[in-house]
Design a protein around this motif. Structure first.
Motif, PDB file in Angstrom:
ATOM      1  N   THR A   1      49.820  63.227 -53.199  1.00 31.84           N
ATOM      2  CA  THR A   1      49.443  61.889 -53.631  1.00 31.84           C
ATOM      3  C   THR A   1      49.614  60.883 -52.502  1.00 31.84           C
ATOM      4  N   THR A   2      50.656  61.043 -51.708  1.00 30.15           N
ATOM      5  CA  THR A   2      50.897  60.103 -50.617  1.00 30.15           C
ATOM      6  C   THR A   2      49.728  60.061 -49.650  1.00 30.15           C
ATOM      7  N   PHE A   3      49.193  61.224 -49.285  1.00 35.13           N
ATOM      8  CA  PHE A   3      48.055  61.250 -48.381  1.00 35.13           C
ATOM      9  C   PHE A   3      46.850  60.558 -49.002  1.00 35.13           C
ATOM     10  N   MET A   4      46.638  60.755 -50.283  1.00 33.39           N
ATOM     11  CA  MET A   4      45.526  60.092 -50.969  1.00 33.39           C
ATOM     12  C   MET A   4      45.721  58.582 -50.966  1.00 33.39           C
ATOM     13  N   ASP A   5      46.961  58.132 -51.118  1.00 35.79           N
ATOM     14  CA  ASP A   5      47.241  56.696 -51.039  1.00 35.79           C
ATOM     15  C   ASP A   5      46.915  56.160 -49.652  1.00 35.79           C
ATOM     16  N   VAL A  24      34.328  64.830 -45.263  1.00 34.96           N
ATOM     17  CA  VAL A  24      33.737  66.139 -45.531  1.00 34.96           C
ATOM     18  C   VAL A  24      34.832  66.996 -46.133  1.00 34.96           C
ATOM     19  N   SER A  25      34.532  67.625 -47.262  1.00 31.03           N
ATOM     20  CA  SER A  25      35.511  68.480 -47.927  1.00 31.03           C
ATOM     21  C   SER A  25      34.858  69.778 -48.368  1.00 31.03           C
ATOM     22  N   THR A  26      35.590  70.858 -48.194  1.00 27.16           N
ATOM     23  CA  THR A  26      35.123  72.155 -48.684  1.00 27.16           C
ATOM     24  C   THR A  26      36.016  72.665 -49.801  1.00 27.16           C
ATOM     25  N   ASN A  27      36.944  71.823 -50.240  1.00 20.65           N
ATOM     26  CA  ASN A  27      37.939  72.252 -51.208  1.00 20.65           C
ATOM     27  C   ASN A  27      37.787  71.482 -52.519  1.00 20.65           C
ATOM     28  N   PRO A  28      37.400  72.136 -53.598  1.00 26.70           N
ATOM     29  CA  PRO A  28      37.240  71.456 -54.891  1.00 26.70           C
ATOM     30  C   PRO A  28      38.529  70.771 -55.371  1.00 26.70           C
ATOM     31  N   GLU A  29      39.685  71.327 -55.026  1.00 24.39           N
ATOM     32  CA  GLU A  29      40.944  70.693 -55.429  1.00 24.39           C
ATOM     33  C   GLU A  29      41.134  69.347 -54.735  1.00 24.39           C
ATOM     34  N   GLU A  31      38.676  67.456 -53.674  1.00 24.57           N
ATOM     35  CA  GLU A  31      37.694  66.561 -54.286  1.00 24.57           C
ATOM     36  C   GLU A  31      38.207  66.017 -55.610  1.00 24.57           C
ATOM     37  N   GLN A  32      38.891  66.850 -56.377  1.00 26.61           N
ATOM     38  CA  GLN A  32      39.500  66.397 -57.633  1.00 26.61           C
ATOM     39  C   GLN A  32      40.579  65.356 -57.350  1.00 26.61           C
ATOM     40  N   GLN A  33      41.382  65.575 -56.324  1.00 31.47           N
ATOM     41  CA  GLN A  33      42.419  64.607 -55.959  1.00 31.47           C
ATOM     42  C   GLN A  33      41.795  63.288 -55.511  1.00 31.47           C
ATOM     43  N   LEU A  34      40.673  63.366 -54.813  1.00 31.16           N
ATOM     44  CA  LEU A  34      39.979  62.137 -54.405  1.00 31.16           C
ATOM     45  C   LEU A  34      39.546  61.333 -55.636  1.00 31.16           C
ATOM     46  N   ARG A  35      39.084  62.027 -56.673  1.00 29.12           N
ATOM     47  CA  ARG A  35      38.684  61.351 -57.914  1.00 29.12           C
ATOM     48  C   ARG A  35      39.884  60.750 -58.629  1.00 29.12           C
ATOM     49  N   VAL A  36      40.898  61.591 -58.854  1.00 36.01           N
ATOM     50  CA  VAL A  36      42.068  61.165 -59.637  1.00 36.01           C
ATOM     51  C   VAL A  36      42.814  60.023 -58.957  1.00 36.01           C
ATOM     52  N   SER A  37      42.900  60.063 -57.643  1.00 36.51           N
ATOM     53  CA  SER A  37      43.654  59.054 -56.904  1.00 36.51           C
ATOM     54  C   SER A  37      42.903  57.735 -56.743  1.00 36.51           C
ATOM     55  N   GLY A  38      41.605  57.742 -57.034  1.00 39.47           N
ATOM     56  CA  GLY A  38      40.810  56.531 -56.885  1.00 39.47           C
ATOM     57  C   GLY A  38      40.136  56.384 -55.537  1.00 39.47           C
ATOM     58  N   VAL A  39      40.347  57.342 -54.641  1.00 38.44           N
ATOM     59  CA  VAL A  39      39.706  57.269 -53.327  1.00 38.44           C
ATOM     60  C   VAL A  39      38.189  57.329 -53.482  1.00 38.44           C
ATOM     61  N   GLU A  40      37.712  58.226 -54.341  1.00 39.76           N
ATOM     62  CA  GLU A  40      36.271  58.356 -54.552  1.00 39.76           C
ATOM     63  C   GLU A  40      35.660  57.031 -55.023  1.00 39.76           C
ATOM     64  N   ALA A  41      36.353  56.327 -55.899  1.00 37.22           N
ATOM     65  CA  ALA A  41      35.846  55.043 -56.399  1.00 37.22           C
ATOM     66  C   ALA A  41      35.783  54.000 -55.290  1.00 37.22           C
ATOM     67  N   VAL A  42      36.718  54.058 -54.361  1.00 41.60           N
ATOM     68  CA  VAL A  42      36.753  53.082 -53.268  1.00 41.60           C
ATOM     69  C   VAL A  42      35.652  53.367 -52.251  1.00 41.60           C
ATOM     70  N   ILE A  43      35.504  54.630 -51.840  1.00 40.11           N
ATOM     71  CA  ILE A  43      34.539  54.916 -50.776  1.00 40.11           C
ATOM     72  C   ILE A  43      33.153  55.241 -51.303  1.00 40.11           C
ATOM     73  N   GLY A  44      33.053  55.589 -52.569  1.00 37.15           N
ATOM     74  CA  GLY A  44      31.759  55.941 -53.147  1.00 37.15           C
ATOM     75  C   GLY A  44      31.478  57.425 -52.999  1.00 37.15           C
ATOM     76  N   GLU A  46      28.814  58.893 -52.520  1.00 35.06           N
ATOM     77  CA  GLU A  46      27.847  59.193 -51.453  1.00 35.06           C
ATOM     78  C   GLU A  46      28.523  59.344 -50.093  1.00 35.06           C
ATOM     79  N   SER A  47      29.781  58.949 -49.990  1.00 35.15           N
ATOM     80  CA  SER A  47      30.519  59.065 -48.736  1.00 35.15           C
ATOM     81  C   SER A  47      31.386  60.319 -48.680  1.00 35.15           C
ATOM     82  N   ILE A  48      31.275  61.151 -49.695  1.00 39.07           N
ATOM     83  CA  ILE A  48      32.009  62.417 -49.711  1.00 39.07           C
ATOM     84  C   ILE A  48      30.985  63.541 -49.597  1.00 39.07           C
ATOM     85  N   TYR A  49      31.051  64.249 -48.510  1.00 44.22           N
ATOM     86  CA  TYR A  49      30.114  65.329 -48.230  1.00 44.22           C
ATOM     87  C   TYR A  49      30.768  66.651 -48.600  1.00 44.22           C
ATOM     88  N   ARG A  50      30.139  67.371 -49.490  1.00 44.84           N
ATOM     89  CA  ARG A  50      30.675  68.645 -49.947  1.00 44.84           C
ATOM     90  C   ARG A  50      30.148  69.773 -49.076  1.00 44.84           C
TER      91      ARG A  50
END
Length: 75
Positions: A1-5, A24-29, A31-44, A46-50
């Motif tokens: 969580t700290t890294f996500m913060d 860029v992420s190749t790890n579904p876990e 990507e889930q942490q990015l969603r749960v932590s709110g990082v995905e909402a901040v960066i959008g 479209e800024s996360i490349y799978r």
């Protein structure tokens, strides 16, 4: 969580100066942490490349998109 913060705060700092974080992420876990932590909402989403087994291709696409974004947002 700290890294996500750290990522979330960094993304916000970049936005405050007119820039943007792209990941860029190749790890579904992760990507889930990015969603749960709110990082995905901040960066959008479209800024996360799978990435897939061809991670290099995903990185190249992200770099190309980043360069295009810089061109469009340069003053």
């Amino acid at each position: 969580t700290t890294f996500m913060d750290v990522l979330r705060r960094y993304a916000i700092s970049l936005q405050e100066v007119g820039s943007r974080l792209m990941l860029v992420s190749t790890n579904p876990e992760i990507e889930q942490q990015l969603r749960v932590s709110g990082v995905e909402a901040v960066i959008g989403i479209e800024s996360i490349y799978r990435g897939d087994e061809r991670v290099g291709a995903t990185i190249a696409r992200a770099e190309s998109d980043a360069r295009e974004w810089v061109k469009l947002h340069s003053s």
